[in-house]
Write an enzyme that holds these catalytic residues in place. Structure first.
Site, short mmCIF file in Angstrom:
data_model
loop_
_atom_site.label_atom_id
_atom_site.label_comp_id
_atom_site.label_asym_id
_atom_site.label_seq_id
_atom_site.Cartn_x
_atom_site.Cartn_y
_atom_site.Cartn_z
CB SER A 230 -11.42 22.94 57.35
OG SER A 230 -12.09 24.03 56.82
CG ASP A 453 -14.49 26.80 63.49
OD1 ASP A 453 -14.31 27.75 62.71
OD2 ASP A 453 -14.01 25.67 63.31
CG HIS A 482 -11.17 26.69 60.91
ND1 HIS A 482 -12.39 26.06 60.94
CD2 HIS A 482 -10.64 26.44 59.68
CE1 HIS A 482 -12.60 25.47 59.78
NE2 HIS A 482 -11.56 25.67 59.01
#
Length: 530
Positions: A230, A453, A482
């Site tokens: 991320s 995602d 994710h």
């Protein structure tokens, strides 16, 4: 615990427009000598690993230590802050052949994203089957980035004031509600400045990348092996651009779009669009399991059930703690991880049938975690507000997001409220670095991305792949979790293992069939995940 649970679900990666003129100067060259000096000191000092202060009851052999870094790399002899680091040593045990001793390849440093997420407990993934081969060859290393947890923690408000529940969650807010949220955003921006003072400007992604190089040196690694998830992919990409010769191997999992024109406001708009698609995926799954949940046989019928619950909670919060905002937050988490779909559907179904307890248990704020949640929010705000220019006129936010909410109402305004303090930020802004490496400048790197995602839309992985020469992109098709490293997809994990253990990558872009959708959990059964 699945690997996906390591990545932060609450509070969205909430990215975001360069509508103001960027600050001058070359941000990545500032403090270069300071990084070299701090890294040399760290290499000489090392990390004195010992028992973690609260790890007595944890499984495995987790150790903790400290690494000193300059608050300001332009003044490396000035104020120092300490980063708390954790480690589990390489086991050397081949999980498939107990007689074979696996040679150590070095340290694998991990960051779970946020900004504001702690990676201290990452090394415990070595206990999971999917990570045992990697844990045999690498010391698994996690840490709290600057501002997080035990690393010079930031705070913008009293923790007891952080959870404001039950709260509304209007998809199309009134002018009065907008004025209320503007006032709250201004107050939070002031709180960050007042509580942190002049140090606030030094909590940013460029310094996170510089800290990573000091950590590399402290661990005794000539070249860094790193995995970021991320937001961790963003400052990992900054590191790759700033210190390409210091890289051994890098994995970018759930890649954030590093385009300077997207950091951060425009990325935020893109994210809201992606969450609308993921919300549709969830509703279609619930509809396909209508015989279990009874929430409607079409995605539209499920939406009407959800909105009926929102209206009911607005009139009377469940358990006195769960209002529309808490329901929306619970379903937003499910937009990150599809293994949460059954528990959310079960709670919504039970609530509409007269039993609020599953929803109360699922969505009530955990008051005991208020300090940790407020800290994560403060770091998120400081880093993103410091990283780039933001619109300073609320009319820009209002125009862009009113338009967007007409087609993507699920997450749009929640994203605005999370980021709006950046409109009133008083600390100097950075100019985003142009992430880019040419052929041969950087060793081959691995990018992992799920095609659907929502928190890190797939276009971000494509953009990072274009910008990092010699990178290879592995896509999980028709999936939206994710962060996919070490999860349920054996194909993805095969590529991850081959790269980290052998340095082997596909010759070109690769695709893996998406993992199976979760099985429906009958209402009244214990939820599989919360």
């Amino acid at each position: 615990m699945r690997a996906a649970a390591l990545y932060p679900a609450a509070g969205a990666l909430l990215l975001s427009t360069l509508t103001a003129a960027p600050a001058g100067g070359a941000p990545h060259t500032a403090g270069v000598s300071g990084v070299a000096l701090a890294a040399a000191r760290a290499a000489a000092t090392g990390v004195a690993f010992g028992k973690c202060s609260d790890a007595q009851d944890l499984p495995g052999d987790l150790q903790c230590g400290k690494v000193s870094v300059p608050l300001d790399y332009a003044r490396p002899d000035g104020r120092q802050i300490e980063l708390t680091v954790s480690r589990v040593r390489a086991t050397h045990r081949d999980p498939h052949n107990s007689k074979r001793r696996v040679p150590r390849q070095g340290a694998l440093v991990f960051n779970p994203g946020g900004p504001g997420a702690s990676g201290l407990y990452f090394p415990l993934v070595g206990l999971m089957p999917e990570w045992k081969r990697i844990g045999a060859a690498y010391d698994l290393v996690g840490y709290d980035p600057r501002g997080v947890g035990r690393s010079a923690p930031l705070s913008c408000q009293k923790p007891e004031d952080f959870f404001k529940g039950p709260s509304p969650a209007p998809a199309h807010p009134s002018e009065a509600y907008k004025r209320e949220r503007v006032a709250r955003a201004k107050k939070l921006a002031r709180g960050c400045a007042e509580r942190t003072g002049s140090a606030l400007r030094h909590y940013n992604s460029l310094n996170n990348a510089r800290d990573l190089d000091v950590l590399r040196a402290a661990l005794g690694e000539e070249r860094l092996t790193f995995m970021g998830a991320s937001y961790g992919t963003y400052f990992g990409a900054l590191y790759a651009t700033m210190f390409p010769s210091h890289v051994r191997r890098m994995v970018f999992d759930a890649a954030v779009n590093p385009d300077p024109a997207k950091v951060w406001y425009r990325n935020n708009l893109d994210q809201s669009v992606a969450f609308e698609s993921r919300w549709t995926d969830l509703r279609e799954w619930i509809a396909a399991n209508d015989e279990v949940y009874g929430l409607g046989g079409t995605a539209e019928a499920v939406r009407l059930s959800y909105e009926r619950a929102l209206a009911r909670l607005a009139e009377k919060p469940a358990g006195g703690a769960v209002g529309p905002g808490q329901l929306q937050g619970a379903f937003l988490q499910a937009g990150y991880y599809d293994d949460l779909w059954p528990s959310r559907a079960e709670a919504l179904s039970a609530y509409l049938k007269g039993d609020p307890e599953p929803l109360v248990a699922l969505a009530s704020p955990v008051r005991e975690a208020a300090a940790e949640a407020e800290n994560a929010s403060a770091v998120y705000t400081a880093v993103e507000c410091n990283d780039a220019p933001w619109p300073t006129d609320f009319r820009v936010w209002d125009r862009d997001n009113t338009r967007l909410a007409r087609v993507a109402p699920f997450e749009t305004w929640d994203n605005v409220w999370a980021n709006l303090p950046c409109a009133y930020w008083t600390a100097p802004r950075q100019r985003p670095l142009d992430v880019r490496t040419g052929p041969g400048e950087l060793p081959p790197t691995l990018i992992l991305a799920a095609e659907r995602d929502a928190a890190a839309p797939y276009d971000g992985a494509l953009e990072l792949h274009r910008r990092l020469s010699d990178s290879v992109l592995v896509t999980e098709r028709d999936a939206g979790t994710h962060g996919i490293a070490g999860g349920p997809n054996r194909c993805v994990n095969g590529h991850l293992d081959a790269y980290l253990l052998e340095g082997r990558l596909p010759s070109r872009r690769a695709a893996c069939v998406g993992h199976a959708a979760p099985a429906a959990t009958a209402p009244g059964a214990k939820a599989a995940a919360k």
